[in-house]
Design an enzyme around this catalytic site. Sequence first.
Site, PDB file in Angstrom:
ATOM      1  N   GLN A 116     -64.632  18.248 -37.716  1.00 34.93           N
ATOM      2  CA  GLN A 116     -64.098  17.728 -38.990  1.00 34.93           C
ATOM      3  C   GLN A 116     -62.588  17.926 -39.123  1.00 34.93           C
ATOM      4  N   PHE A 160     -25.493  14.241 -55.271  1.00 34.67           N
ATOM      5  CA  PHE A 160     -24.866  14.501 -53.970  1.00 34.67           C
ATOM      6  C   PHE A 160     -24.008  15.744 -54.022  1.00 34.67           C
ATOM      7  N   SER A 192     -33.280   2.642 -30.128  1.00 38.07           N
ATOM      8  CA  SER A 192     -31.912   2.970 -30.561  1.00 38.07           C
ATOM      9  C   SER A 192     -30.893   2.059 -29.877  1.00 38.07           C
ATOM     10  N   GLU A 242     -28.713   7.693 -39.256  1.00 37.11           N
ATOM     11  CA  GLU A 242     -28.845   6.548 -40.188  1.00 37.11           C
ATOM     12  C   GLU A 242     -29.111   7.025 -41.611  1.00 37.11           C
ATOM     13  N   LEU A 277     -25.478  -0.403 -41.953  1.00 35.87           N
ATOM     14  CA  LEU A 277     -26.526   0.626 -41.922  1.00 35.87           C
ATOM     15  C   LEU A 277     -27.795   0.130 -42.604  1.00 35.87           C
ATOM     16  N   SER A 320     -22.839  13.128 -43.203  1.00 36.02           N
ATOM     17  CA  SER A 320     -23.503  12.490 -44.345  1.00 36.02           C
ATOM     18  C   SER A 320     -22.506  11.902 -45.325  1.00 36.02           C
ATOM     19  N   ALA A 341     -29.790  -1.595 -39.943  1.00 37.39           N
ATOM     20  CA  ALA A 341     -30.338  -0.686 -38.930  1.00 37.39           C
ATOM     21  C   ALA A 341     -31.429   0.207 -39.529  1.00 37.39           C
ATOM     22  N   ARG A 342     -31.222   0.677 -40.744  1.00 36.60           N
ATOM     23  CA  ARG A 342     -32.211   1.568 -41.378  1.00 36.60           C
ATOM     24  C   ARG A 342     -33.527   0.835 -41.592  1.00 36.60           C
ATOM     25  N   LEU A 381     -53.463  17.874 -28.923  1.00 40.70           N
ATOM     26  CA  LEU A 381     -53.535  17.943 -27.461  1.00 40.70           C
ATOM     27  C   LEU A 381     -53.464  19.379 -26.951  1.00 40.70           C
TER      28      LEU A 381
HETATM   29  P1  TGC Z   1     -20.522   5.332 -52.882  1.00 42.01           P
HETATM   30  O1  TGC Z   1     -19.388   5.634 -53.802  1.00 42.01           O
HETATM   31  O2  TGC Z   1     -21.925   5.473 -53.369  1.00 42.01           O
HETATM   32  O3  TGC Z   1     -20.351   3.860 -52.292  1.00 42.01           O
HETATM   33  C1  TGC Z   1     -19.134   3.426 -51.696  1.00 42.01           C
HETATM   34  C2  TGC Z   1     -19.184   1.902 -51.621  1.00 42.01           C
HETATM   35  O4  TGC Z   1     -20.246   1.506 -50.754  1.00 42.01           O
HETATM   36  C3  TGC Z   1     -21.221   0.725 -51.484  1.00 42.01           C
HETATM   37  N1  TGC Z   1     -22.538   1.126 -50.986  1.00 42.01           N
HETATM   38  C4  TGC Z   1     -23.284   0.339 -50.222  1.00 42.01           C
HETATM   39  N2  TGC Z   1     -23.092  -0.911 -49.785  1.00 42.01           N
HETATM   40  C5  TGC Z   1     -24.037  -1.442 -49.013  1.00 42.01           C
HETATM   41  N3  TGC Z   1     -25.152  -0.765 -48.663  1.00 42.01           N
HETATM   42  C6  TGC Z   1     -25.382   0.491 -49.068  1.00 42.01           C
HETATM   43  N4  TGC Z   1     -26.461   1.148 -48.682  1.00 42.01           N
HETATM   44  C7  TGC Z   1     -24.419   1.106 -49.896  1.00 42.01           C
HETATM   45  N5  TGC Z   1     -24.303   2.319 -50.475  1.00 42.01           N
HETATM   46  C8  TGC Z   1     -23.151   2.323 -51.136  1.00 42.01           C
HETATM   47  C9  TGC Z   1     -20.999   1.083 -52.934  1.00 42.01           C
HETATM   48  O5  TGC Z   1     -21.450   0.065 -53.783  1.00 42.01           O
HETATM   49  C10 TGC Z   1     -19.505   1.258 -52.965  1.00 42.01           C
HETATM   50  O6  TGC Z   1     -18.910  -0.037 -52.961  1.00 42.01           O
HETATM   51  P2  TGC Z   1     -17.542  -0.321 -53.755  1.00 42.01           P
HETATM   52  O7  TGC Z   1     -17.284  -1.775 -53.525  1.00 42.01           O
HETATM   53  O8  TGC Z   1     -17.836   0.049 -55.174  1.00 42.01           O
HETATM   54  O9  TGC Z   1     -16.521   0.580 -53.137  1.00 42.01           O
HETATM   55  O10 TGC Z   1     -20.306   6.194 -51.558  1.00 42.01           O
HETATM   56  P3  TGC Z   1     -20.415   7.737 -51.304  1.00 42.01           P
HETATM   57  O11 TGC Z   1     -19.176   8.153 -50.587  1.00 42.01           O
HETATM   58  O12 TGC Z   1     -20.797   8.483 -52.552  1.00 42.01           O
HETATM   59  O13 TGC Z   1     -21.611   7.814 -50.216  1.00 42.01           O
HETATM   60  C11 TGC Z   1     -22.862   7.298 -50.448  1.00 42.01           C
HETATM   61  C12 TGC Z   1     -23.837   7.736 -49.349  1.00 42.01           C
HETATM   62  C13 TGC Z   1     -23.933   9.249 -49.262  1.00 42.01           C
HETATM   63  C14 TGC Z   1     -25.204   7.207 -49.699  1.00 42.01           C
HETATM   64  C15 TGC Z   1     -23.403   7.167 -48.008  1.00 42.01           C
HETATM   65  O14 TGC Z   1     -22.171   7.606 -47.664  1.00 42.01           O
HETATM   66  C16 TGC Z   1     -24.391   7.412 -46.889  1.00 42.01           C
HETATM   67  O15 TGC Z   1     -25.262   6.579 -46.702  1.00 42.01           O
HETATM   68  N6  TGC Z   1     -24.290   8.510 -46.075  1.00 42.01           N
HETATM   69  C17 TGC Z   1     -25.070   8.676 -44.851  1.00 42.01           C
HETATM   70  C18 TGC Z   1     -24.206   8.354 -43.649  1.00 42.01           C
HETATM   71  C19 TGC Z   1     -24.965   7.650 -42.570  1.00 42.01           C
HETATM   72  O16 TGC Z   1     -26.029   7.091 -42.766  1.00 42.01           O
HETATM   73  N7  TGC Z   1     -24.398   7.635 -41.388  1.00 42.01           N
HETATM   74  C20 TGC Z   1     -25.006   6.912 -40.304  1.00 42.01           C
HETATM   75  C21 TGC Z   1     -24.070   6.758 -39.151  1.00 42.01           C
HETATM   76  S1  TGC Z   1     -24.558   5.527 -37.977  1.00 42.01           S
HETATM   77  C22 TGC Z   1     -25.900   6.168 -37.230  1.00 42.01           C
HETATM   78  O17 TGC Z   1     -26.422   7.172 -37.559  1.00 42.01           O
HETATM   79  C23 TGC Z   1     -26.434   5.366 -36.117  1.00 42.01           C
HETATM   80  S2  TGC Z   1     -27.776   6.050 -35.276  1.00 42.01           S
HETATM   81  C24 TGC Z   1     -28.249   4.632 -34.514  1.00 42.01           C
HETATM   82  C25 TGC Z   1     -29.311   4.717 -33.531  1.00 42.01           C
HETATM   83  O18 TGC Z   1     -29.144   5.333 -32.462  1.00 42.01           O
HETATM   84  O19 TGC Z   1     -30.357   4.051 -33.783  1.00 42.01           O
HETATM   85  P1  FAD Z   2     -24.484  16.916 -42.142  1.00 44.47           P
HETATM   86  O1  FAD Z   2     -23.998  15.792 -42.965  1.00 44.47           O
HETATM   87  O2  FAD Z   2     -23.542  18.033 -41.872  1.00 44.47           O
HETATM   88  O3  FAD Z   2     -25.803  17.492 -42.813  1.00 44.47           O
HETATM   89  C1  FAD Z   2     -26.394  18.731 -42.404  1.00 44.47           C
HETATM   90  C2  FAD Z   2     -27.602  18.993 -43.312  1.00 44.47           C
HETATM   91  O4  FAD Z   2     -27.176  19.065 -44.686  1.00 44.47           O
HETATM   92  C3  FAD Z   2     -28.655  17.853 -43.268  1.00 44.47           C
HETATM   93  O5  FAD Z   2     -29.927  18.417 -43.399  1.00 44.47           O
HETATM   94  C4  FAD Z   2     -28.311  17.029 -44.497  1.00 44.47           C
HETATM   95  O6  FAD Z   2     -29.415  16.296 -44.980  1.00 44.47           O
HETATM   96  C5  FAD Z   2     -27.883  18.115 -45.459  1.00 44.47           C
HETATM   97  N1  FAD Z   2     -27.010  17.614 -46.528  1.00 44.47           N
HETATM   98  C6  FAD Z   2     -25.828  16.950 -46.400  1.00 44.47           C
HETATM   99  N2  FAD Z   2     -25.334  16.645 -47.605  1.00 44.47           N
HETATM  100  C7  FAD Z   2     -26.235  17.105 -48.517  1.00 44.47           C
HETATM  101  C8  FAD Z   2     -26.291  17.104 -49.939  1.00 44.47           C
HETATM  102  N3  FAD Z   2     -25.339  16.527 -50.675  1.00 44.47           N
HETATM  103  N4  FAD Z   2     -27.339  17.697 -50.547  1.00 44.47           N
HETATM  104  C9  FAD Z   2     -28.340  18.246 -49.810  1.00 44.47           C
HETATM  105  N5  FAD Z   2     -28.342  18.288 -48.463  1.00 44.47           N
HETATM  106  C10 FAD Z   2     -27.284  17.723 -47.832  1.00 44.47           C
HETATM  107  N6  FAD Z   2     -23.416   8.230 -35.999  1.00 44.47           N
HETATM  108  C11 FAD Z   2     -22.696   7.088 -35.816  1.00 44.47           C
HETATM  109  O7  FAD Z   2     -21.731   6.847 -36.533  1.00 44.47           O
HETATM  110  N7  FAD Z   2     -23.036   6.195 -34.844  1.00 44.47           N
HETATM  111  C12 FAD Z   2     -24.071   6.413 -33.995  1.00 44.47           C
HETATM  112  O8  FAD Z   2     -24.344   5.570 -33.132  1.00 44.47           O
HETATM  113  C13 FAD Z   2     -24.831   7.610 -34.142  1.00 44.47           C
HETATM  114  N8  FAD Z   2     -25.845   7.887 -33.273  1.00 44.47           N
HETATM  115  C14 FAD Z   2     -26.470   9.108 -33.357  1.00 44.47           C
HETATM  116  C15 FAD Z   2     -27.379   9.470 -32.370  1.00 44.47           C
HETATM  117  C16 FAD Z   2     -28.003  10.714 -32.404  1.00 44.47           C
HETATM  118  C17 FAD Z   2     -28.947  11.115 -31.300  1.00 44.47           C
HETATM  119  C18 FAD Z   2     -27.752  11.603 -33.496  1.00 44.47           C
HETATM  120  C19 FAD Z   2     -28.450  12.933 -33.569  1.00 44.47           C
HETATM  121  C20 FAD Z   2     -26.834  11.251 -34.459  1.00 44.47           C
HETATM  122  C21 FAD Z   2     -26.168  10.015 -34.400  1.00 44.47           C
HETATM  123  N9  FAD Z   2     -25.181   9.670 -35.329  1.00 44.47           N
HETATM  124  C22 FAD Z   2     -24.458   8.507 -35.175  1.00 44.47           C
HETATM  125  C23 FAD Z   2     -24.757  10.628 -36.340  1.00 44.47           C
HETATM  126  C24 FAD Z   2     -25.682  10.694 -37.549  1.00 44.47           C
HETATM  127  O9  FAD Z   2     -25.555   9.568 -38.345  1.00 44.47           O
HETATM  128  C25 FAD Z   2     -25.333  11.980 -38.324  1.00 44.47           C
HETATM  129  O10 FAD Z   2     -25.789  13.068 -37.539  1.00 44.47           O
HETATM  130  C26 FAD Z   2     -25.943  11.998 -39.705  1.00 44.47           C
HETATM  131  O11 FAD Z   2     -25.332  11.050 -40.535  1.00 44.47           O
HETATM  132  C27 FAD Z   2     -25.839  13.394 -40.370  1.00 44.47           C
HETATM  133  O12 FAD Z   2     -24.570  13.915 -40.259  1.00 44.47           O
HETATM  134  P2  FAD Z   2     -24.353  15.429 -39.702  1.00 44.47           P
HETATM  135  O13 FAD Z   2     -25.102  15.555 -38.431  1.00 44.47           O
HETATM  136  O14 FAD Z   2     -22.892  15.683 -39.692  1.00 44.47           O
HETATM  137  O15 FAD Z   2     -25.067  16.368 -40.742  1.00 44.47           O
END
Ligand code: TGC
Ligand code: FAD
Length: 403
Positions: free
Chosen positions: A298, A403, A97, A383, A258, A144, A261-262, A358
């Site tokens: 088995q 969604f 991470s 992610e 993302l 999310s 990273a994913r 285990l």
């Molecule tokens: P939507 O309307 O679908 O899209 C908005 C704009 O974004 C573009 N787009 C993308 N571009 C690049 N890559 C992708 N994967 C893309 N997905 C969408 C899309 O084309 C559009 O562009 P434009 O020019 O038309 O405006 O957006 P939405 O609001 O409906 O959301 C889509 C959704 C749900 C898939 C997205 O919001 C999502 O991926 N949600 C999950 C959030 C998430 O992953 N958060 C992560 C936070 S960081 C983290 O967790 C770090 S942990 C790190 C660690 O410790 O390792």
């Molecule tokens: P929510 O979005 O509230 O979701 C809760 C539950 O509902 C989940 O099971 C989800 O799958 C489900 N759900 C949500 N929407 C839907 C839907 N439409 N239909 C069905 N089910 C749905 N974020 C950063 O920006 N940067 C970081 O560096 C980062 N590091 C992290 C490190 C750790 C250890 C953790 C635990 C999280 C980190 N995050 C970071 C945040 C992470 O990206 C979010 O936790 C993640 O995106 C989910 O958001 P949430 O926890 O608010 O859950």
Amino acid sequence: MSTPPLGLEQLSALDEHLTEQERLIRASVRRFVRSEYLPQAAELFETERFPLELVPELARLGVLGASIPGYECAGMNSVEYGLVLQELEYGDSALRSFVSVQGSLAMYAIYAHGSEEQRARFLPAMARGEVIGCFGLTEPDSGSDPGSMRTYARRSGSDWVLNGTKMWITNAPIAQVAVVWAKVADDDASGAAPDRGASTIRGFLVERGTRGFETPRTRGKMSLRASETGELVLDECRIPAANLLPSKPGLGAPLACLNQARFGIAWGALGAAKACYESAVDYVRERRQFDGPLARKQLVQERLVTMASGIVQGEIMALHYARAKDRHGRLRPEQVSLCKRTNVAVALDAARQSRALLGANGILLDYPPVRHLLNLESVFTYEGTHEIHTLVLGKALTGESAF
Ligand code: TGC
Ligand code: FAD
């Protein structure tokens, strides 16, 4: 009559498809993880400490911003980068991470969305591990669905003033620079707030020491305990115009980071799975119940076969998509979702199977499975949760958004 066990690398025959350089890079990171991280992995988990003292060695290995070309970064291909992350997560998801956030999120954001001045100023120092970065997208009420974020930025003269809170941010408490995603008014109008029409998302570089910027640590996590997690609290935080990322406004910019990273996580999680698998094989070959080693039962073999199948299939998929990514310069987001969703689920299942094999010892930190199992619960959620990737794929496959 027992025979020596077949290793996962023999079963997958992956090495036949790797270049010598790819194997060498994997070997050097493997040596580092096994000699420097693994001996203290349980203690770091237990004491909730990230080993900052290892950062210079990570930098020397070229793993910080590894896939970025130039700016003192290693410019690794996607397979090399994937193998690196796999070895790191064999150690612990916290170690992977740290590297993912530094390279694929913070550095990549500056590389892909920053100005030439911003790249030159930050990337070499980040590659050397002298500057640690974090990436703030998630908020208390916006996980999310990052498009619903409430952190906002308004113009004030030539500066920007940020207000809002990011939470769950990896590396926040130890970062010198935070990439913060915030809403601004479409026309950059002064005083715009989310409830007053701010609608476009922009990226900002917020540096430690800036007035109105705090990074409180999140304590008491039962997962990723060796990772530093915290909040980014922005209270009338004023930053210069030079710290705005000049890329195209919109959610696409953070989502492009993302994707990087994913993809790395899809490789990394299999490292945790391999550690769990190997630990289970060693254990069941030694442990005897009902007049023989558990390895001769088995039901035990079936668990191992399930784990090995998932890991080998996951690796073959990761390699296939890594080569495609290097050929075409990118993957479709749906392909990245497929890889992350599948391989993290494989890893989480492998950790559970291994923990079960285990027996009571499986709940002790003396063995790796329960640590990986707890860590992978976060990897399943961050992610893009498993469910979000299901919905991304569901939308792509049907043309209908659920969604
Ligand atoms: P939507 O309307 O679908 O899209 C908005 C704009 O974004 C573009 N787009 C993308 N571009 C690049 N890559 C992708 N994967 C893309 N997905 C969408 C899309 O084309 C559009 O562009 P434009 O020019 O038309 O405006 O957006 P939405 O609001 O409906 O959301 C889509 C959704 C749900 C898939 C997205 O919001 C999502 O991926 N949600 C999950 C959030 C998430 O992953 N958060 C992560 C936070 S960081 C983290 O967790 C770090 S942990 C790190 C660690 O410790 O390792
Ligand atoms: P929510 O979005 O509230 O979701 C809760 C539950 O509902 C989940 O099971 C989800 O799958 C489900 N759900 C949500 N929407 C839907 C839907 N439409 N239909 C069905 N089910 C749905 N974020 C950063 O920006 N940067 C970081 O560096 C980062 N590091 C992290 C490190 C750790 C250890 C953790 C635990 C999280 C980190 N995050 C970071 C945040 C992470 O990206 C979010 O936790 C993640 O995106 C989910 O958001 P949430 O926890 O608010 O859950």
